[in-house]
Write a protein that holds these residues in place. Sequence first.
Motif, PDB file in Angstrom:
ATOM      1  N   ILE A 566       0.848  -1.196   0.000  1.00 53.93           N
ATOM      2  CA  ILE A 566       0.000   0.000   0.000  1.00 53.93           C
ATOM      3  C   ILE A 566       0.883   1.246   0.000  1.00 53.93           C
ATOM      4  CG2 ILE A 566      -1.540   1.402   1.452  1.00 53.93           C
ATOM      5  CD1 ILE A 566      -2.888  -1.238   2.286  1.00 53.93           C
ATOM      6  N   THR A 567       1.886   1.247   0.871  1.00 57.62           N
ATOM      7  CA  THR A 567       2.756   2.419   0.970  1.00 57.62           C
ATOM      8  C   THR A 567       3.493   2.662  -0.341  1.00 57.62           C
ATOM      9  OG1 THR A 567       3.088   1.765   3.265  1.00 57.62           O
ATOM     10  CG2 THR A 567       4.478   3.542   2.420  1.00 57.62           C
ATOM     11  N   ILE A 568       3.987   1.584  -0.934  1.00 53.59           N
ATOM     12  CA  ILE A 568       4.790   1.773  -2.143  1.00 53.59           C
ATOM     13  C   ILE A 568       3.921   2.191  -3.331  1.00 53.59           C
ATOM     14  CG2 ILE A 568       4.885  -0.459  -3.340  1.00 53.59           C
ATOM     15  CD1 ILE A 568       7.973  -0.157  -3.036  1.00 53.59           C
ATOM     16  N   THR A 569       2.647   1.804  -3.337  1.00 50.45           N
ATOM     17  CA  THR A 569       1.742   2.244  -4.400  1.00 50.45           C
ATOM     18  C   THR A 569       1.463   3.735  -4.269  1.00 50.45           C
ATOM     19  OG1 THR A 569       0.684   0.076  -4.397  1.00 50.45           O
ATOM     20  CG2 THR A 569      -0.497   1.864  -5.486  1.00 50.45           C
ATOM     21  N   LEU A 570       1.141   4.172  -3.051  1.00 49.50           N
ATOM     22  CA  LEU A 570       0.768   5.574  -2.841  1.00 49.50           C
ATOM     23  C   LEU A 570       1.980   6.502  -2.846  1.00 49.50           C
ATOM     24  CD1 LEU A 570      -1.796   5.126   0.071  1.00 49.50           C
ATOM     25  CD2 LEU A 570      -2.286   5.376  -2.351  1.00 49.50           C
ATOM     26  N   PHE A 571       3.106   5.970  -2.440  1.00 53.46           N
ATOM     27  CA  PHE A 571       4.372   6.687  -2.404  1.00 53.46           C
ATOM     28  C   PHE A 571       4.642   7.334  -3.762  1.00 53.46           C
ATOM     29  CE2 PHE A 571       9.149   6.228  -2.092  1.00 53.46           C
ATOM     30  CZ  PHE A 571       9.282   7.073  -1.006  1.00 53.46           C
ATOM     31  N   VAL A 572       5.453   8.378  -3.756  1.00 52.60           N
ATOM     32  CA  VAL A 572       5.753   9.102  -4.998  1.00 52.60           C
ATOM     33  C   VAL A 572       5.981   8.173  -6.192  1.00 52.60           C
ATOM     34  CG1 VAL A 572       6.694  11.156  -3.949  1.00 52.60           C
ATOM     35  CG2 VAL A 572       8.182   9.191  -4.306  1.00 52.60           C
ATOM     36  N   PRO A 573       5.580   8.608  -7.366  1.00 53.07           N
ATOM     37  CA  PRO A 573       5.756   7.763  -8.540  1.00 53.07           C
ATOM     38  C   PRO A 573       7.229   7.647  -8.923  1.00 53.07           C
ATOM     39  CG  PRO A 573       5.000   9.924  -9.182  1.00 53.07           C
ATOM     40  CD  PRO A 573       4.969   9.892  -7.695  1.00 53.07           C
ATOM     41  N   CYS A 574       7.503   6.944 -10.012  1.00 51.16           N
ATOM     42  CA  CYS A 574       8.895   6.774 -10.422  1.00 51.16           C
ATOM     43  C   CYS A 574       9.506   8.115 -10.822  1.00 51.16           C
ATOM     44  CB  CYS A 574       9.008   5.779 -11.572  1.00 51.16           C
ATOM     45  SG  CYS A 574       8.501   6.439 -13.156  1.00 51.16           S
ATOM     46  N   LEU A 594       4.016  16.073  -4.932  1.00 50.90           N
ATOM     47  CA  LEU A 594       4.880  14.966  -4.523  1.00 50.90           C
ATOM     48  C   LEU A 594       5.005  14.855  -3.006  1.00 50.90           C
ATOM     49  CD1 LEU A 594       7.544  15.255  -7.343  1.00 50.90           C
ATOM     50  CD2 LEU A 594       5.623  13.678  -7.165  1.00 50.90           C
ATOM     51  N   VAL A 595       5.093  16.010  -2.328  1.00 52.50           N
ATOM     52  CA  VAL A 595       5.180  15.970  -0.868  1.00 52.50           C
ATOM     53  C   VAL A 595       3.891  15.395  -0.283  1.00 52.50           C
ATOM     54  CG1 VAL A 595       5.308  17.391   1.220  1.00 52.50           C
ATOM     55  CG2 VAL A 595       6.907  17.788  -0.654  1.00 52.50           C
ATOM     56  N   SER A 596       2.723  15.791  -0.858  1.00 51.60           N
ATOM     57  CA  SER A 596       1.487  15.229  -0.312  1.00 51.60           C
ATOM     58  C   SER A 596       1.399  13.732  -0.565  1.00 51.60           C
ATOM     59  CB  SER A 596       0.228  15.920  -0.838  1.00 51.60           C
ATOM     60  OG  SER A 596       0.502  16.946  -1.705  1.00 51.60           O
ATOM     61  N   CYS A 597       1.858  13.276  -1.736  1.00 51.73           N
ATOM     62  CA  CYS A 597       1.852  11.833  -2.008  1.00 51.73           C
ATOM     63  C   CYS A 597       2.647  11.096  -0.927  1.00 51.73           C
ATOM     64  CB  CYS A 597       2.500  11.531  -3.354  1.00 51.73           C
ATOM     65  SG  CYS A 597       1.427  11.829  -4.736  1.00 51.73           S
ATOM     66  N   PHE A 598       3.822  11.624  -0.653  1.00 54.45           N
ATOM     67  CA  PHE A 598       4.713  11.034   0.340  1.00 54.45           C
ATOM     68  C   PHE A 598       4.022  10.975   1.708  1.00 54.45           C
ATOM     69  CE2 PHE A 598       8.039  11.397   3.538  1.00 54.45           C
ATOM     70  CZ  PHE A 598       8.957  10.454   3.118  1.00 54.45           C
TER      71      PHE A 598
END
Lengths: 612, 78
Positions: A566-574, A594-598
């Motif tokens: 879940i974390t890695i999906t929501l975490f910033v994209p590539c 990007l900060v909000s994604c993180f």
Amino acid sequence: MSHCHVDKIVDVPTGSRQIVLAGNPNVGKSVVFHELTGVYADVSNYPGTTVELFHGRFGDDVVIDTPGIYGVSSFNEEEVVARDVIIDADLIINVVDAVHLDRDLFLTLQLIDMGKPVVVALNMMDEVERAGQKINISRLKEMLGVPVIPIVAVEKRGLAELKNSLSQAAQGIPTELGIPQAAAASETELSRAAQLLILEGDEDVAARYRQQPASYRDHIYGKRRERVNAIIDDAVEDTQSRAGSQLLSRLMVKPLTGIPLLGLTLFLMYQVVGVFIAGNVVDLLEGTVMGEYYEPLMRSLIGRFAAENSVIYEILAGEFGILTMTITYLVGLLLPLVMGFYLFLSILEDSGYMPRIATLVDRVLTKFGLNGRAVIPMILGLGCVTMATITTRILGSRRERIIATMLLALAIPCSAQLGVITGMLGAVGGWYFALYILVIFVTLVVIGTVLNRLLPGQSTDLLIDLPTLRLPRPVNVLRKTVNKTKMFVFEAGPLFFLGALIISVMKVTGLLEAVQSFLYPLTVGWLELPRQASTAFIMGIVRRDFGAAGLYDMALTPEQTLVSLITITLFVPCIASMIVVFKERNWKEGLAILVSCFAIAFTVGGLVAKIL
Amino acid sequence: MTLAQARPGQLLRISQIPDPVVRAQATRFGINEGADVECFEVVPRGPIILRKRRQEIAVGRRLAEKIGIELHKGQVRI
């Protein structure tokens, strides 16, 4: 948008004419274009846009294909590009869909009103009779004052006549606009085309000639619409009532039948792209061709002039090497997947199903401040978020582009990642899979709704034409797929190299390790994962599938697997998507996204960890 | 009444489109102010699909709420 003369993009030699193809979307313009120019066509992106401009040669003349438009003005990117090309045209071939003259003739009249020599190619004549219509071509020709050539472009019928008729292209009979002489003939210096657009209130064109835009648009459009109606009443005869096959069109947009149909389409897409391409094709290309032959060859080549522990070697052929990992990623993994997605997208577009999907899902997307058209970047995001983020340009307002970009960066897992995720969750059991989908979906809905509430301004509403449903022609679908894939390689390709370069530099300078140790407390304390998981998160920035794959090797409990995925999906994209986000938005908006994604990724991941 | 209240099968005349850009785009599609059209389909709480001659146009619900219409009682040629 700044003006850019076409001759700067397309080389039009002196003495040769600039022939421009213009028409509504999906009327067969590109088929006519390829018939005129043969196989040797060039494509270039109009500066500052995603709009592709095809150009080739016909005899001594240059032929340019323009994006499909319903009228000439500056309501969107396609129109701006088409408008600039049309203003500079010496001759216009206006391709129209004979079954939809009611819609298409509006553009035809506008082109005639612009004073350009026009030839009308009346395409899809074979469908006219089937649709229960009869067109009086000589009457149509008489009323327009330009040659009207019936053709069936896909069967190459009428194309010889069309080529021959170019010499008879005429200025046509302009619409009687009834505008005061003073306003109409203010500047004799200006071309009739520019004059007309200024009268219609086109601010871009007015500014270019240092004029004030006039406010006659409603008046002129009204007159033109009246004239279209009069022409249709006179030249088109309905021989049978409109029974036709409207049933399928209805079934596609009604939720009760439309949702299962869409589900079936997505399932087919999953079978072809997710199972066949992501599995068999990618295994062969990435694993065998690239992994066993290409990469070792590259490494040994580079090893000849750079020592294996040198910075140069690291950057070119190291872990994230530009010539090893990046090329393998692009050619072995992304290219086949992106091509598969574009193949489906082209079929959906050419068949006329796409706008109906947009209509069906409009109701859901308006909750997030988007409209049905945003379904295109969302579906593409399941293929490649980088490419989908570029496509957010088709959306009608800045507000919609921000929302779509954020949702793509946050909650849409790309195909590279999906494969690994489904594999890992499949191994720990169906319940975890369902939980994963639920958490991601809820996050998507909540964030979309919140963004819609918070962001100022208003989103645009859906207003789209639902074209006739047609069986797509394989040749056209393939051509479209190849062109779109080419565009992806040119637009997104360099970003993957740039991304790899940044990561390699971060690695050699020790910055990567610093970021990893910064993440340790979050990973261990908050997410309750092993320390090494933070390495996987960082790898996820390089390539989203690497991140997920890195988790494979750790002995994780099912709960930990769920939390980390879940974390890695929501975490910033590539990193390539991040670069696109910054490019498409600005650094402020990009950073905010990007900060909000993180933050959201770690909040949601942590909450799930605490609850379980 | 507004377009959002139209039911499938009804014949109607577009009486008002307040937004100038939408008005221009709608005019290109043939659903200008004064045009007679058929309500072809309504997606529940979603877009309204209009039909004029052989042309189908989907109009988002929020936009449809701003478009004024009059219903036709008798026969009219669309």
